[in-house]
Write a protein that holds these residues in place. Structure first.
Motif, mmCIF file in Angstrom:
data_model
loop_
_atom_site.group_PDB
_atom_site.id
_atom_site.type_symbol
_atom_site.label_atom_id
_atom_site.label_comp_id
_atom_site.label_asym_id
_atom_site.label_seq_id
_atom_site.Cartn_x
_atom_site.Cartn_y
_atom_site.Cartn_z
ATOM 1 N N ARG A 243 0.549 -1.217 -0.118
ATOM 2 C CA ARG A 243 0.336 0.145 0.115
ATOM 3 C C ARG A 243 1.116 1.611 -0.566
ATOM 4 O O ARG A 243 1.379 2.011 0.805
ATOM 5 N N LEU A 244 0.386 1.796 -0.836
ATOM 6 C CA LEU A 244 1.432 3.697 -1.176
ATOM 7 C C LEU A 244 0.391 4.564 -0.483
ATOM 8 O O LEU A 244 -0.652 4.667 -0.938
ATOM 9 N N SER A 245 1.154 5.526 -0.320
ATOM 10 C CA SER A 245 0.458 6.401 -0.226
ATOM 11 C C SER A 245 -0.412 7.589 -0.612
ATOM 12 O O SER A 245 -0.253 7.340 -2.452
ATOM 13 N N GLY A 250 -1.503 -1.075 -2.800
ATOM 14 C CA GLY A 250 -0.748 -0.536 -4.401
ATOM 15 C C GLY A 250 -0.760 -0.494 -5.661
ATOM 16 O O GLY A 250 -1.727 -0.471 -6.458
ATOM 17 N N GLN A 251 1.167 -0.120 -6.318
ATOM 18 C CA GLN A 251 0.693 0.171 -7.668
ATOM 19 C C GLN A 251 1.009 -0.990 -8.893
ATOM 20 O O GLN A 251 1.198 -2.195 -7.578
ATOM 21 N N MET A 264 -2.637 1.830 -15.054
ATOM 22 C CA MET A 264 -4.189 2.345 -14.443
ATOM 23 C C MET A 264 -5.223 1.206 -13.268
ATOM 24 O O MET A 264 -5.246 0.700 -13.713
ATOM 25 N N GLY A 265 -4.283 1.576 -12.827
ATOM 26 C CA GLY A 265 -5.292 1.138 -11.481
ATOM 27 C C GLY A 265 -4.705 0.840 -10.148
ATOM 28 O O GLY A 265 -3.353 0.655 -10.616
ATOM 29 N N ASN A 266 -4.927 0.280 -9.340
ATOM 30 C CA ASN A 266 -4.358 -0.647 -8.525
ATOM 31 C C ASN A 266 -5.072 -1.453 -6.929
ATOM 32 O O ASN A 266 -6.022 -1.849 -7.102
ATOM 33 N N GLY A 267 -4.213 -1.802 -6.405
ATOM 34 C CA GLY A 267 -4.984 -2.522 -5.157
ATOM 35 C C GLY A 267 -3.415 -3.980 -4.117
ATOM 36 O O GLY A 267 -2.819 -2.797 -3.984
ATOM 37 N N LEU A 268 -4.163 -4.998 -3.779
ATOM 38 C CA LEU A 268 -3.246 -5.678 -2.744
ATOM 39 C C LEU A 268 -2.814 -6.965 -3.281
ATOM 40 O O LEU A 268 -1.716 -7.188 -2.996
#
Length: 483
Positions: A243-245, A250-251, A264-268
């Motif tokens: 997880r990033l600020s 996360g990326q 484009m988009g993010n997750g874990l």
């Protein structure tokens, strides 16, 4: 379940913190890193039946708390039985190292026939293993399948360079393995605080391999997957960072080894499979966090993102398909802190040639019980919008054994595999919080068009002779340490 979820998190090593990697991204404060995947069933003894893998990273071994264990349940025509099992620890003959407190052997597991001998092999991590290189450096073991099952093992050599966070590298916080041919078509990729390590075949049961690479082009890695996204016949890797600020997770990177930027988009958590049946693997990512800024990033209650593979691969500018509990056809509704997308696997459950997306929502409240948990299956589709025909299971579903209780976290991990050779894949669902965090795994029988709750069997830690009173985590801890 009786223990508060935050007490569970507190039992993990305080030293296992989430840090960003070389790109200099800032990380939100969070709990310890957690593995996110469990192995799919594999035929380790070549009898034609796949064998189930039940990790127990919190198991006490020879008095060593949280040394960790893996329980293998052997498949048969009649399915699985607790009496047909093998429990493997770092004290098992032939397994490298030895059981030590908080090694967390079994934290992540993966299955593939790496040496192409007809027997599935099992890859197991212990990301908090202390080595001569550092505290919490990590250790990854390959248990080799044979006619006698998993009887020999070798250790994968991990990078000993001095990257930014080598003291506590946590190699093996997640694993993926895929074997779609000989040589480089057989691969293992593992996540760590310093990046992703990839091993390419040919592999041998003596421990040799073809090539090892260490990719540090991304921030610290949370989740990894392998899939043939461009149809070349060789696996591609994708990684999801911690997880990033300013992000809801996360990326996400496809082809990070080539220096490609984030998607484009993010997750874990990540997984792969051919959801639309076009012959290319698709990248699927769970993004269970609520958005930091509504409408800007993430989705209320969590979401799942799908990037479709193609001959050109997955481009940095590719826009993913988004699925939430508010998507038409998906049961339930999006509510704050549900963590839809908190567990993930991709597999063809209805045997239509299309991979289905299995989504864990461990924080879902069911029948007035907060965080009792739920699992949703989203069928693959050649055309149209994903979501139609989706269905869910929880402990309140008729035929599912066990009580629906607060903080069970049903849907902590999910996997799929046919263990009785009837051509109808079984669905495996764990609940880490069950029975004071000793954990449990439900096996939903395969049905004509989908798994069924009728005849579902549950394996508790006690039923496989893991008798400690708390924190065994049978089935794995999934993302519970970070969501």
């Amino acid at each position: 379940m009786t223990m508060n979820s935050r007490m569970s998190r507190g039992s993990w090593r305080s030293a296992a913190v989430l840090l960003a990697g070389l790109m200099g991204a800032t990380v939100l404060s969070a709990g310890p890193a957690a593995a996110v995947h469990g192995a799919v069933p594999g035929d380790f003894n070549g009898d034609g039946y796949r064998d189930a893998v039940l990790p127990a990273p919190g198991a006490t071994v020879a008095g060593k708390r949280a040394a960790g264990a893996v329980v293998v349940l052997y498949g048969s025509k009649s399915g699985l039985s607790a009496t047909r099992r093998k429990t493997i620890t770092q004290n098992t003959a032939g397994v490298p190292s030895s059981a030590e407190p908080y090694d967390r052997f079994g934290e992540a597991t993966a299955t593939a026939d790496l040496n192409r001998d007809g027997y599935a092999d099992l890859v197991v991590s212990a990301p908090y293993e202390d080595t001569a290189d550092s505290t919490d450096f990590g250790l990854v073991t390959v248990l080799w399948g044979s006619k006698s099952g998993l009887t020999t093992a070798t250790q994968l050599p991990l990078p000993t360079e001095t990257p930014p966070y080598s003291n506590g590298a946590q190699f093996g916080r997640d694993l993926a393995a895929l074997s779609i041919g000989g040589g480089a078509k057989a691969q293992i990729v593992l996540a760590g605080r310093d990046g992703a390590v990839r091993f390419q075949g040919p592999f041998s049961r003596t421990g040799t391999y073809g090539y090892r690479s260490f990719d540090q082009n991304t921030p610290s890695v949370q989740s990894v997957t392998l899939g043939d996204f461009n149809g070349t016949g060789t696996p591609n890797q994708a990684v999801v960072t911690v997880r990033l600020s300013d992000l809801s997770g996360g990326q996400v990177y496809a082809y990070p080894e080539y220096g490609d930027g984030p998607l484009m988009g993010n997750g874990l958590i990540s997984a792969s499979g051919d959801v639309n049946g076009d012959g290319f693997a698709d990248l699927v990512v769970g993004d269970p966090d609520d958005p930091d800024v509504v409408g800007m990033d993430g989705a209320l209650g969590g979401r799942v993102l799908v990037w479709y593979g193609a001959a050109a691969g997955i481009g940095e500018d590719a826009e993913p398909v988004q699925i939430t509990q508010n998507t038409a056809g998906v049961p339930g509704s999006s509510e704050k802190n549900d963590a839809f997308g908190g567990a993930l696997t991709v597999a063809d459950l209805n045997r239509d040639g299309l991979a289905d997306i299995v989504v864990g929502t461990p924080n879902e409240g069911v029948a007035g019980k907060n965080r009792s948990g739920e699992v949703t299956v989203i069928p693959g589709g050649r055309t149209g919008t994903l979501g139609a025909g989706s269905y869910s299971f929880n402990q309140y579903t008729a035929g599912v054994p066990g009580g629906n209780e607060m903080d069970d976290f049903f849907g902590t991990t999910v996997s799929v595999g046919d263990v009785n050779k009837d051509g109808k894949p079984e669905l495996f669902v764990s609940a880490a919080g069950e029975n004071n965090f000793t954990g449990a795994v439900w096996v939903f029988p395969g049905g004509t068009s989908r798994p069924t709750a009728t005849g579902t069997h549950v394996f508790t830690a006690a039923s496989v002779n893991l008798t400690q009173k708390d924190s065994t985590l049978l089935g794995g801890n999934g993302l519970l340490s970070v969501i």
